[in-house]
Structures are given as structure tokens and as C-alpha cells.
Design a protein around this motif. Structure first.
Motif, PDB file in Angstrom:
ATOM      1  N   HIS A 102       0.831  -1.211   0.000  1.00 51.89           N
ATOM      2  CA  HIS A 102       0.000   0.000   0.000  1.00 51.89           C
ATOM      3  C   HIS A 102       0.864   1.259   0.000  1.00 51.89           C
ATOM      4  O   HIS A 102       0.586   2.234  -0.725  1.00 51.89           O
TER       5      HIS A 102
ATOM      6  N   LYS B 107       2.323   1.674  -3.435  1.00 53.31           N
ATOM      7  CA  LYS B 107       1.293   2.101  -4.386  1.00 53.31           C
ATOM      8  C   LYS B 107       1.008   3.586  -4.233  1.00 53.31           C
ATOM      9  O   LYS B 107       0.882   4.322  -5.229  1.00 53.31           O
ATOM     10  N   GLN B 108       0.923   4.036  -2.982  1.00 56.81           N
ATOM     11  CA  GLN B 108       0.698   5.467  -2.775  1.00 56.81           C
ATOM     12  C   GLN B 108       1.864   6.304  -3.291  1.00 56.81           C
ATOM     13  O   GLN B 108       1.681   7.383  -3.847  1.00 56.81           O
ATOM     14  N   ALA B 109       3.087   5.796  -3.098  1.00 56.53           N
ATOM     15  CA  ALA B 109       4.246   6.542  -3.574  1.00 56.53           C
ATOM     16  C   ALA B 109       4.262   6.640  -5.094  1.00 56.53           C
ATOM     17  O   ALA B 109       4.677   7.664  -5.659  1.00 56.53           O
TER      18      ALA B 109
ATOM     19  N   GLU C 232       1.517   6.452  -7.125  1.00 54.53           N
ATOM     20  CA  GLU C 232       0.379   7.229  -7.596  1.00 54.53           C
ATOM     21  C   GLU C 232       0.479   8.701  -7.233  1.00 54.53           C
ATOM     22  O   GLU C 232      -0.189   9.531  -7.848  1.00 54.53           O
ATOM     23  N   THR C 233       1.263   9.047  -6.249  1.00 58.17           N
ATOM     24  CA  THR C 233       1.381  10.454  -5.878  1.00 58.17           C
ATOM     25  C   THR C 233       2.159  11.197  -6.955  1.00 58.17           C
ATOM     26  O   THR C 233       3.295  10.814  -7.279  1.00 58.17           O
ATOM     27  N   PRO C 234       1.590  12.249  -7.538  1.00 61.12           N
ATOM     28  CA  PRO C 234       2.322  12.961  -8.610  1.00 61.12           C
ATOM     29  C   PRO C 234       3.512  13.725  -8.045  1.00 61.12           C
ATOM     30  O   PRO C 234       3.521  14.141  -6.880  1.00 61.12           O
ATOM     31  N   ASP C 235       4.511  13.872  -8.889  1.00 62.43           N
ATOM     32  CA  ASP C 235       5.705  14.605  -8.494  1.00 62.43           C
ATOM     33  C   ASP C 235       5.398  16.090  -8.384  1.00 62.43           C
ATOM     34  O   ASP C 235       4.518  16.624  -9.081  1.00 62.43           O
ATOM     35  N   GLU C 236       6.099  16.741  -7.503  1.00 53.04           N
ATOM     36  CA  GLU C 236       5.927  18.176  -7.360  1.00 53.04           C
ATOM     37  C   GLU C 236       6.468  18.885  -8.612  1.00 53.04           C
ATOM     38  O   GLU C 236       7.555  18.541  -9.093  1.00 53.04           O
TER      39      GLU C 236
END
Length: 425
Positions: free
Chosen positions: A126, A129-131, A133-137
Motif C-alpha cells: 500500500h 502504491k501510494q508513492a 500514484e502520488t504525482p511529483d511536485e
């Protein structure tokens, strides 16, 4: 008239100064937490002196003096609070107790219900997966290939004196050595480095091959310096295949070929078999070495072994390491060695109790100092006094036995020499 006007101006200025001095009269109130008292300071300034008056009044809380709260029962007050009020109070108070878990010390409380037992694999999946799906700054300045962003580091210029000093340092080895090194092969250079002691420039295989003149390993030149040596895999030691019942029978029958009995690491020996073995030891006249390491000896069987040691006639080496013998029973075993004058080596370290204690070590030391035949003792003694006394006594026993042996050899030599001389006559 002019003088009168000047006098009026002077009098007006004096009156203004008196009004300013009266206006400078202040009242200061200070509160001290350590003394829990309020102090009122009033300063009165006159033309001649300054007078300060301090009035001290006890501190009050909710209209009451603080001394009245000393007799209040805190537990009764807490009992009157509702659970919600206690929760609010707990959030405002830090107990400052290291023995409490962090979740009971901080004000944060997780109100979510548990979803089930912890599954580490699912938790890591999990998080990954979050890492992903999290968009890059978004970058403030887009990346362009070949363009340097920011300030590029430029090394400071070197001092000219350092450069001149490095240029002056040169080793003139002569034309012969220069030609020899230029024409040398890689293996010869490695051998030379090994002879000069540059072991950090090569691995162990290269170093030992150079010293033993075995030739360098194939495919291992200077490129093999950073490669590690492959570990040699040795097979596991086979389990002890000694037949316990047959060994006990041979001890009972006093087999002359059974001189060394090794029962180490046999964990399925029952107490009945050990009792049979110890009961047969006094009648045996050929067994010299008995090893009982890691066989599960307890105090009960060890006491039987102590009785068998007292009656043994030929036993020289006894090893009972890595068992479950308590320190008092170890003292019994050492005490039994006094009656058995044949045992020269006794080992009983790594037992159930890692530390024997000062009293036990002193008892063992006194018993060892009374033993004239013991030469080696395998026990970990913690205190220096006991360790030094035991070592000194064992060394005296070894020296005495060596001197006795030398006297016997000299006696035999002179006896044989005397016999030969009488035959010649």
C-alpha cells in the motif's frame, strides 16, 4: 518690570517641574511564580529623597488563597469528573513518564476503528502504491538537457608553491631500474609489490602466491585486486554415531580396548542410561577419557557422577561442558577430585549459570589448592584472585610432576649404566 516678568517665568518653570515630578509617581505590580505572591511596589519621588514602600499580599486563585488548596483531595475531584472531562484534562497534561507508551503521553488520538490484524506485506504494498500514484511536485524551472541549473561549483585555484613542490619531488632510480620496470610483466610487478610488503595493493590469493612462488592465478591481475576471495564450503560435521547402550555394556564388561568414550552432543540419553554408566565406572580399570559435552546432565545425574569419580581408578580426563549443572554441584564434582588421584584434566564450563559467584569460586579455589594431581581446569573464573591462585597451583603441580619424571629418567639411566658396568666387570 522686566525683572518681574523674568521672576514669573522662573516660578512657572518650577511649578511645571513639580507637576512633572508628581506625574512620575508610579505603582508597579510584579508577580513571581516561585514564591506565588503578589508584590506591590509604590515609589514616591520628592525633591529631596525617594521613598519606596513594598506591600506583600498572598497570591489568590479563584478568590482563595493558595494555601487553602493544599488539603484538597485530588482523587475525589477526579472522581467527580465525567469521562469526557478526564479526556480533555489528559490532553492538557504531559505525565513526563518514560515508562508510559508514547500514545498515552501525546494529545493525538486515533479515532479510526481497526481494520484487522497487521499484515506487513500488504502495508508495504500500500505504501509503494501510494508513492507511485502520488504525482511529483512541479519544478519551478523545467529540465533542459545540457543546461546547468543553479551555480556550478568551481574548485579554487591551487597555490603555486604547492605545484612547485610537487614538481620538485621526483625519484631518480637510474636507467637500469627504469628499463627493468618498463619491461616488467604484470606478474613480476605483483611479485615485487608482495616482496616490498605492499599487501594493500593486492588480494590474499595474489599475495600468498607471490610469497610461495606458485605463480599468479589465471585471469587475476591488477583487475582482481578488489575481488573478494570465495569462501570454502566445508560439509557439516556428522552427528555422533556412538551407540550408547553398547558403550555402557563395554564399560560394565571392562573392555580393555575402550580407553576413550566420547558421548558428546547425543541429546537423547535418558537419565536411566546415565545412571547405568556412572554405576559401572568404579569397576572399570581401562577407561581413561570420558567426554559428556551437551548431553543434558542435570544436578541429579551429576551427583551420581561425583560419587563415581571418587571410586574411579584409571580416569584421567573428564569433560562435562555445556550442560545444566548448578554451581553448588560443580563444587561437589571438584571436591570429588580430591579422592580420585588419577584425574589430571577436568572441564565443566558453559553451564546453566553463566556466573558462579564469589563464594563458589573461593570454594573451588580452596579445593583446587588441595589437589596435588590436577593439571588442567576448564572453568571460567570471574574474579582475579581465584583465577591467579588456581593458575599458580596448577603450574606448581606441572613443575612437580616434570621434576619427578626427570628424577625417574635419571634414576633409570644410572641404573642401566650400573648394570652394564657390572656385566663388563
Amino acid at each position: 518690570m522686566a525683572d518681574t516678568a523674568k521672576d514669573k517665568e522662573v516660578l512657572g518653570e518650577e511649578e511645571e517641574e513639580e507637576e512633572e515630578e508628581e506625574s512620575t509617581t508610579t505603582t508597579t505590580t510584579t508577580t513571581s511564580k516561585k514564591t506565588s505572591q503578589w508584590r506591590k511596589t509604590r515609589s514616591t519621588k520628592t525633591s529631596a529623597t525617594t521613598k519606596t514602600t513594598t506591600l506583600t499580599t498572598p497570591a489568590k486563585l479563584y478568590g482563595k488563597d493558595l494555601s487553602e488548596y493544599d488539603d484538597v483531595d485530588v482523587e475525589s475531584l477526579l472522581a467527580q469528573l465525567s469521562p469526557e472531562e478526564i479526556t480533555i484534562l489528559a490532553k492538557e497534561v504531559d505525565p513526563d513518564d518514560n515508562f508510559l507508551p508514547p500514545d498515552q503521553r501525546c494529545s493525538y488520538e486515533c479515532s479510526k476503528d481497526a481494520t484487522g490484524p497487521l499484515n506487513r506485506k500488504q502495508l508495504i504494498e500500500h505504501i509503494n502504491k501510494q508513492a507511485i500514484e502520488t504525482p511529483d511536485e512541479p519544478e519551478f524551472e523545467p529540465y533542459v538537457q545540457g543546461k546547468v541549473r543553479g551555480k556550478k561549483w568551481v574548485p579554487p585555484p591551487r597555490d603555486a608553491r604547492e605545484i612547485e613542490a610537487e614538481e620538485q619531488i621526483a625519484i631518480d632510480m637510474g636507467d637500469e631500474y627504469e628499463h627493468a620496470l618498463n619491461d616488467a610483466t604484470q606478474e613480476e610487478i605483483i611479485d615485487l609489490a608482495a616482496i616490498l610488503g605492499f599487501h594493500s595493493m593486492m588480494n590474499q590469493d595474489q599475495y600468498h602466491a607471490s610469497l610461495l612462488n606458485k605463480g599468479q592465478p589465471v585471469g587475476m591481475g591488477w583487475d582482481g585486486i578488489t575481488k573478494s576471495t570465495q569462501q570454502k564450503l566445508f560439509p557439516m560435521d556428522p552427528p555422533n554415531a556412538t551407540d550408547v547402550e553398547e558403550s555402557i555394556k563395554r564399560v560394565k564388561d571392562d573392555d580393555s580396548k575402550l580407553v576413550d568414550l566420547n558421548l558428546n552432543n547425543i541429546k537423547n540419553i535418558s537419565d536411566e542410561k546415565l545412571e547405568q554408566l556412572f554405576a559401572a565406572l568404579p569397576q572399570n580399570e581401562h577407561l581413561e577419557v570420558l567426554s559428556l559435552t551437551n548431553v543434558g546432565l542435570t544436578d541429579k545425574t551429576a551427583l551420581l557422577l561425583a560419587e563415581a569419580i571418587e571410586k574411579s581408578k584409571t580416569l584421567r580426563v573428564l569433560n562435562v561442558e555445556t550442560n545444566f549443572i548448578s554451581p553448588p554441584v560443580i563444587v561437589k564434582l571438584v571436591q570429588a577430585l580430591l579422592k580420585c588421584h588419577t584425574i589430571e584434566e577436568f572441564r565443566a564450563s558453559n553451564q546453566r549459570s553463566a556466573v558462579l559467584g564469589n563464594k563458589i569460586e573461593m570454594e573451588i579455589t580452596d579445593l583446587v589448592e588441595k589437589n596435588p594431581s590436577l593439571l588442567r581446569l576448564g572453568l571460567h573464573l570471574e574474579f582475579n584472585d581465584a583465577r591467579h591462585r588456581v593458575a599458580a597451583h596448577l603450574q606448581r603441580n606441572i613443575d612437580r610432576i616434570r621434576k619427578d619424571l626427570e628424577l625417574r629418567l635419571q634414576f633409570r639411566f644410572f641404573n642401566n649404566l650400573h648394570r652394564k658396568s657390572t656385566r663388563i666387570q
